[in-house]
Scaffold this motif. Structure first.
Motif, short mmCIF file in Angstrom:
data_model
loop_
_atom_site.label_atom_id
_atom_site.label_comp_id
_atom_site.label_asym_id
_atom_site.label_seq_id
_atom_site.Cartn_x
_atom_site.Cartn_y
_atom_site.Cartn_z
N ALA A 97 -57.82 -55.81 -20.97
CA ALA A 97 -58.91 -54.84 -20.97
C ALA A 97 -59.30 -54.50 -19.54
N ASP A 98 -59.76 -53.29 -19.34
CA ASP A 98 -60.27 -52.88 -18.04
C ASP A 98 -61.66 -53.47 -17.83
N VAL A 99 -62.19 -53.30 -16.63
CA VAL A 99 -63.50 -53.84 -16.28
C VAL A 99 -64.30 -52.78 -15.53
N ASP A 100 -65.58 -53.04 -15.39
CA ASP A 100 -66.44 -52.18 -14.58
C ASP A 100 -66.02 -52.29 -13.12
N ALA A 101 -65.85 -51.17 -12.45
CA ALA A 101 -65.34 -51.16 -11.08
C ALA A 101 -66.30 -51.82 -10.09
N GLU A 102 -67.59 -51.86 -10.40
CA GLU A 102 -68.58 -52.42 -9.48
C GLU A 102 -68.82 -53.90 -9.69
N THR A 103 -68.81 -54.36 -10.94
CA THR A 103 -69.14 -55.76 -11.25
C THR A 103 -67.93 -56.60 -11.62
N GLY A 104 -66.83 -55.97 -12.02
CA GLY A 104 -65.66 -56.71 -12.48
C GLY A 104 -65.78 -57.23 -13.89
N LEU A 105 -66.87 -56.89 -14.59
CA LEU A 105 -67.10 -57.39 -15.94
C LEU A 105 -66.50 -56.47 -17.00
N MET A 106 -65.97 -57.07 -18.06
CA MET A 106 -65.51 -56.28 -19.19
C MET A 106 -66.73 -55.73 -19.93
N THR A 107 -66.76 -54.43 -20.15
CA THR A 107 -67.87 -53.78 -20.82
C THR A 107 -67.54 -53.54 -22.29
N PRO A 108 -68.54 -53.26 -23.11
CA PRO A 108 -68.25 -52.90 -24.51
C PRO A 108 -67.32 -51.70 -24.60
N HIS A 109 -67.49 -50.72 -23.71
CA HIS A 109 -66.62 -49.55 -23.72
C HIS A 109 -65.17 -49.95 -23.42
N ALA A 110 -64.98 -50.82 -22.43
CA ALA A 110 -63.63 -51.27 -22.09
C ALA A 110 -63.03 -52.06 -23.24
N LEU A 111 -63.85 -52.84 -23.93
CA LEU A 111 -63.35 -53.60 -25.08
C LEU A 111 -62.90 -52.66 -26.19
N LYS A 112 -63.68 -51.62 -26.44
CA LYS A 112 -63.29 -50.65 -27.47
C LYS A 112 -61.95 -50.01 -27.13
N GLU A 113 -61.76 -49.68 -25.86
CA GLU A 113 -60.50 -49.07 -25.44
C GLU A 113 -59.33 -50.02 -25.63
N ALA A 114 -59.54 -51.31 -25.30
CA ALA A 114 -58.49 -52.30 -25.49
C ALA A 114 -58.20 -52.53 -26.97
N MET A 115 -59.25 -52.52 -27.78
CA MET A 115 -59.06 -52.68 -29.23
C MET A 115 -58.24 -51.52 -29.80
N ALA A 116 -58.44 -50.34 -29.23
CA ALA A 116 -57.68 -49.17 -29.70
C ALA A 116 -56.20 -49.32 -29.39
N ARG A 117 -55.86 -50.07 -28.34
CA ARG A 117 -54.46 -50.30 -27.99
C ARG A 117 -53.86 -51.47 -28.76
N ALA A 118 -54.69 -52.29 -29.38
CA ALA A 118 -54.21 -53.46 -30.11
C ALA A 118 -53.79 -53.10 -31.53
N ASP A 119 -53.03 -53.97 -32.13
CA ASP A 119 -52.67 -53.87 -33.55
C ASP A 119 -53.75 -54.59 -34.34
N LYS A 120 -54.55 -53.85 -35.07
CA LYS A 120 -55.70 -54.45 -35.76
C LYS A 120 -55.30 -55.57 -36.71
N SER A 121 -54.11 -55.49 -37.26
CA SER A 121 -53.67 -56.52 -38.20
C SER A 121 -53.28 -57.81 -37.50
N ARG A 122 -53.05 -57.73 -36.18
CA ARG A 122 -52.61 -58.92 -35.45
C ARG A 122 -53.66 -59.43 -34.45
N LEU A 123 -54.71 -58.65 -34.20
CA LEU A 123 -55.72 -59.05 -33.22
C LEU A 123 -56.53 -60.24 -33.78
#
Length: 398
Positions: A97-123
């Protein structure tokens, strides 16, 4: 030389270690459960399992969840490689997952984007990192993982003593009120140290029992839990064989020694001092760096200003200063200021890059491009902060 981080060991810590060294047990003795009990009391977690290091903690969590080849987990790209390695040791595929460019923290938005790239049946799980001691938006992330039906694991190796909002109150990082597991590290530069060492906290007693087996080869010594009567009991009389043990699952030797546990417990008792000292130093950095905002800005989660930071990270536009990061670090060192970089994005590491060709995570790249860890540890003084700030102004050309 001001190091970017170091242990704070006093005579009472040494005395505790010597006490154990002069006792009957150097390992698998009474000190480990005492440390675990103290850790439960500090974090508010019902269960705490001590282990060899933070990497072992992450691997144990992955094994306890029975992660296997074909499963997927989401991990932020900005972290130490252990966050990805832990579940990957079990064969799980890592979705970065990507992170916020200023804090380095994974954000809910970044998590959603990573989830969209994942296979929901295998996550199967999401591993979040409370980078530098600043916590992620745990409530929002927990909501997303719950909706997806996947486990939530906190990598809190940087975040002992930090808190997070939950409902109308405040939780302690590690209490697992919103997560399934939480991992900690007691490496020398962390908030407390046991030399090397780690801890897993959780709320599920069955998972706690699995973790206890996994850190000790998978061996069960409780006669009430034996499955093979011929191993555990004398044929004919049914009397317990006191030497007996059963290998009930494949585990590892991830135990913590008793003298390490004694050091860890002594250090944990100092969190009432270590925490405020770190907060005061960070507050001093904020005040003294404010006039240099055009040169360096703290990489802080402003929604979590009460965090107990493990790392004090400054964000610097090296290109704008006409210097490389290597040059800045070398010049700071000449002025007595040690620095470090945390971290190279994991998805760029050659091993993982081969598994994720072409992956573009702009937030992680931007954070990495400008991050520099400045000295932060409890034995520092405000005068030391002045030294660091003056050195930064000199080197960056104020």
């Amino acid at each position: 030389m001001l190091a970017y981080g170091r242990q704070s060991i006093a005579q009472d810590d040494i005395d505790e270690v010597v006490r154990v060294l002069r006792g009957d047990f150097l390992t698998t003795g009474p000190e480990v459960p005492k440390f675990e009990e103290a850790f439960c009391a500090y974090t508010g977690a019902p269960h705490a399992l001590a282990c060899a290091n933070g990497t072992a903690a992450l691997h144990m969590i992955a094994m306890a969840m029975d992660l296997k080849p074909g499963d997927q987990v989401i991990v932020p790209s900005i972290s130490f490689v252990a966050t990805a390695n832990g579940p990957h040791y079990c064969g799980a595929e890592v979705i970065f997952a990507d992170v916020d460019a200023e804090t380095g923290l994974m954000t809910p938005h970044a998590l959603k984007e990573a989830m969209a790239r994942a296979d929901k049946s295998r996550l199967r799980a999401v591993f979040v990192v409370h980078l530098n001691g600043s916590r992620v938006d745990l409530e929002a992330i927990a909501k997303l993982t719950k909706e997806a039906g996947v486990a939530l694991v906190e990598d809190a190796c940087h975040a002992l003593g930090s808190t997070y909002p939950v409902g109308n109150g405040t939780g302690n990082v590690g209490d697992c009120a919103l997560s399934d597991f939480c991992a900690f590290s007691f490496h020398p530069v962390k908030t407390i140290t046991s030399g090397e060492g780690g801890m897993v906290t959780c709320r599920d007693p069955e998972m706690a029992a699995r973790l206890a087996l996994l850190r000790n080869h998978g061996l069960e010594r409780d006669k009430d839990l034996f499955t093979d009567p011929e191993i555990g009991f004398e044929v004919g009389t049914g009397e317990h064989n006191p030497w007996a043990y059963e290998l009930q699952m494949l585990g590892y030797n991830y135990r913590l020694t008793d003298f390490q546990a004694a050091l860890g417990r002594s250090q944990l008792a100092k969190m009432s001092r270590f925490g405020p000292q770190r907060k005061a130093l960070v507050a001093a950095y904020r005040r003294k760096l404010a006039p240099l905002a055009h040169l360096v800005t703290p990489a802080l989660n402003t929604d979590n200003e009460d965090a107990v930071l493990h790392l004090m990270v400054g964000r610097i536009d090296f290109a704008a200063r006409g210097k490389t990061r290597r040059q800045v670090m070398a010049q700071l060192r000449e002025l007595g200021v040690g620095t470090q970089v945390h971290y190279i994005p994991i998805h760029r590491q050659p091993y993982y890059a081969k598994l994720n060709p072409g992956l573009n995570l702009p937030g992680a790249e931007a954070y990495y491009a400008g991050c520099l860890s400045l000295p932060l540890y409890p034995d520092m003084t405000e005068a030391d902060v002045d030294t660091v700030v003056r050195a930064l102004a000199t080197v960056l050309g104020d």
